[in-house]
Design a protein around this motif. Sequence first.
Motif, short mmCIF file in Angstrom:
data_model
loop_
_atom_site.label_atom_id
_atom_site.label_comp_id
_atom_site.label_asym_id
_atom_site.label_seq_id
_atom_site.Cartn_x
_atom_site.Cartn_y
_atom_site.Cartn_z
N UNK B 212 0.82 -1.21 0.00
CA UNK B 212 0.00 0.00 0.00
C UNK B 212 0.86 1.26 0.00
N UNK B 213 1.91 1.27 0.82
CA UNK B 213 2.72 2.48 0.93
C UNK B 213 3.39 2.79 -0.41
N UNK B 214 3.96 1.78 -1.03
CA UNK B 214 4.62 2.00 -2.32
C UNK B 214 3.62 2.48 -3.37
N UNK B 216 0.70 3.97 -2.92
CA UNK B 216 0.24 5.34 -2.64
C UNK B 216 1.25 6.36 -3.17
N UNK B 217 2.54 6.00 -3.11
CA UNK B 217 3.55 6.91 -3.64
C UNK B 217 3.45 7.05 -5.16
N UNK B 219 0.72 6.76 -6.83
CA UNK B 219 -0.47 7.60 -7.05
C UNK B 219 -0.15 9.07 -6.86
N UNK B 220 0.75 9.34 -5.91
CA UNK B 220 1.02 10.73 -5.56
C UNK B 220 2.05 11.37 -6.46
#
Lengths: 338, 390, 300
Positions: B212-214, B216-217, B219-220
Amino acid sequence: MNRILILAGLASLALCAWVLPLIVSDYVVRLLIMVCINIVLVGSMCLANGFTGVFSLGQVGFVAIGAYVSGILSLSLADKASYLPDLPMFLAHIEMATLPATLIAGLVCAAIAIVVGLPLMRLSGHHVSVATMGFMIIVNVVIINADSFTRGARTFTGVPTDMTLPWVVGWAVLAIFLLARLIYSPIGLALRSVREDVIAAQAVGLPVLGTRLLAFSFGAFLAGVGGSLYGHYLGSFSAQTFFFPLMVSLITMLVLGGMSSLSGVVTGVIVVTALSEMLRNLERGVHLGPVSIPPLFGASQVVLGLLFILVMIYRPRGLFEDREISSVFKRRKQRSNS
Amino acid sequence: MVFKSLSRTALFGVAIAACVAGQASAADPIKIGGAFNLTGGQASLDGPAKNGAQMAIDAINAAGGVNGRPLELVVYDGKTDPAIITSLASQLINSDKVSAVIGFSDSDPVLALGPTAQKAGVPFVAVGATSPKLPDQIGDHMFLACFGDNTQAAVGASFAITELKAKTTYVLEDTANEYATLLSKYFRETFEQLGGTVLGRDTYKTDDKSFAAQITKIKASAQKPDFIYVAATPDTIGLIVRQIRQAGLKQPIVGGDGYDTPLLLEVAGAAANNVYYTTHSFITETSTGAIKTFYDAYKTAYGTAPENAFAALGYDAAMLVADAIKRAGSDDPAKITTALAETKDLPGIAGAISYAAGSRIPVKGVTVVGVKDKALYKAAELVPTFVPAP
Amino acid sequence: MNSLEFTIQQIINAVSLGSLYAMVAVGLSMVFGILKMTNFAHGDMMMTGSYATVLLSALGVPFPIAIVAGIAVSALTGILAERIAYRPVRGAPDVTLLLTSLALTYVLENLAILIFSGSPRSFPTPDWMNEVFAFSDGAITFTSVDIISSTSAILSLLGLGWFVSHTTTGLGMRAAAEDMAAAALVGLDINRLIVIAFAIASGFAGLAGMLWAAQSGIIEPDMGFSPLLKAFVAAIVGGFGSIAGAVLGGYLLGALEILIVGFGPTELSPYRDAIVFALLIVFLLFRPGGIMQANREVKL
């Protein structure tokens, strides 16, 4: 009398190491080489784990460091240029023979052990086990990420494979000899008293931290040496070579024989190696006349694991507990003298 | 049971007679070593490879063997432990005296076994190890059954540029694994060489279950990548694809033969749409001809569709060796090595195999498989124009 | 996606991951509290339950029933492990217990390979579990599995908290954790308490394994090992032996991991595990009782 016996024993051992490869199959020679390397590695664990009561699960971290340090030092210049192009200058132009590389690997591990041990050796019980296991995981992560030194997750290869039987026999004998000198000396007494009762040891003025640190760093030295030998035996390895599976197999050998006894260390290594090889060949399937058992790959690990549990239940201090073979002889001699 | 034991005794008698005669009987099997990590960390890669190889050997024997002699696959479990692998190398070569060795799907074990085979002059065909450096690292008896990672990474990059019309990418790679690190490296080299831009790069480890963290990055990130390149192993790919789609990223996802597993569709489901991967050949239920036969036979024998690309590669590696033995007309390892090096247009499940003079990595076309409506289809078959140096 | 949305998304990620860590850590901490035992085989209870669920649903058992049965299988494996392997070595030095559990992991994982093969299998989740909820034009997304794992973690952990503070059995377990000899002296059935502790701890591991599998889509023989290591860190950081501490530690660890990968520089993210375990060592040295100051260890 005793010295002559020891010398004669060593001489015959050396002779065996030279002659044996001519008689037995290459497969048996390889097993013997692994037995000797494992004697060094398990021996390195018994000092801290068996004699000071600090049960370290992180020894494999030092084995890894030893293998990589010695590997980097002894890689040929050509291989260095192609496998490790980003190596710093001072390392890029070194090509060392196996022996000095092994000694340096051991010393590097001892130095790291002092730095790591200074805080960690203050802990006890399962806390020290879990913390040292953390050390092993950190070493693993660093190896995978230190690309320019270790090739990262890729296989580290090109290490000269020059481990012959006489060499490793020599190292195993030397390791046991050094450990015996240390354990059955006043320092060894201090180690055991720290194991038995920390507070009492402190009360009589023993430097508990210093004693543990000595055991931990000398163990790390041997682990580094053993790692180097292992690396030079395999020729290629990666970070995953030195992780939980290796830790479990070393601990099995250590605990089965009895971790507070050098005879136990040697016996544990031999018994576990022989047993796992036997089981490994059996699990490939058995054909005895009309009875045939299909291959069951993995059965050898299951049986070994169950055996480990049985040892824990019925003989938690190992086959030898804290006795040595030599003490058995001595007792017999005393009895016959009296 | 009685009949069985009788026939065994009879066989035993024949064997003794053969020994007395002091000559290998015509029915003596030719031994091929099968070295696989059936337990330990690499069990999920090597298990299917062994199944495939065993199927090939059984098929050859059912058809009468090679040169009138049956083949025997002498299987050892390397347990993903290099010390055991060096021991079994010695057992295979010095005790069982095999004529050739096949096995392993990763560089670590290949490098542990290879030197022993090389020293004894026994040919060794690596089933699924795709590092193109291996044959040169080990020597002239070392062969790969599949293309190098540089080739498939190059095809992935050129496919993205020509077919997906992509200019930018974001790379996610598994750092705990040599295959994925090399694949990612070769892909980035080619993609930039061909004029593309790598916007960013992030890492994870095989054991991770949440990306998820990767994601989300990604996406951002300020500029949206045209596609995402994920260098992953079969165990994690379905999961990554699913999580990327759940996070709302709709771009194409491109990767290598690690995607070639039923888990991609089973785990990711509809999320797998718009995924493209480079692999050895197009093997599914809807395939035809030899590939269909292989697919069905595998399902019958092992109760599951081939778990990953290594099943087909194991089959091909065994066929490759059998073909070389046939052409060599002998079980002599040196002659088999020579014959192997001359392999030309051998039809395989994972593509036809030829070795160019002096190279022991097969020249093969790379298949690009795409996913549409929860089903696989063959998107392209390409030979790369630019291949990064190994 | 603006930075607020980014932060909210990462908080959701952290809660979801932390819930799973918390549920594994709680079981570890419970067993540790009573037996002073570092249980390496705890992760394998995640595996046994998930395999049972997959096998049952393959046989056509409805998914919710298969889940419950899977959790029961996990609990049963825990009870069997205690009865067969741990009870005979109870009272031995804590290293003996630790090593026994290490050997048991080795046995269970290889048995699973032997029976089910090492290849991963897909974990068949019904569609409603994979439903995606999106907000702010898809900048913030989460799935029903995220919600289910967070809520079931919180609910079951609250339930557990009530159990250990309001029922006779729960209070007995706490008494045994405080001083086993004294608890036995006042007539508590220690064996029964320990079996219940193992059943609950392993059941939690089973539930966590199920949610883990639902999130990852696959199960494999060594699926429990990596979360187990993280749960060790969570349990120790929170305070080994304290249930509230384990929950807190789990969520902190989830947050830390997301913080490193999501907000740290890219070069830092591959070092995530090293940072996590360095934190563990720091806690062992400077606050061995963890945040909750449970079980103070004698230090030199």
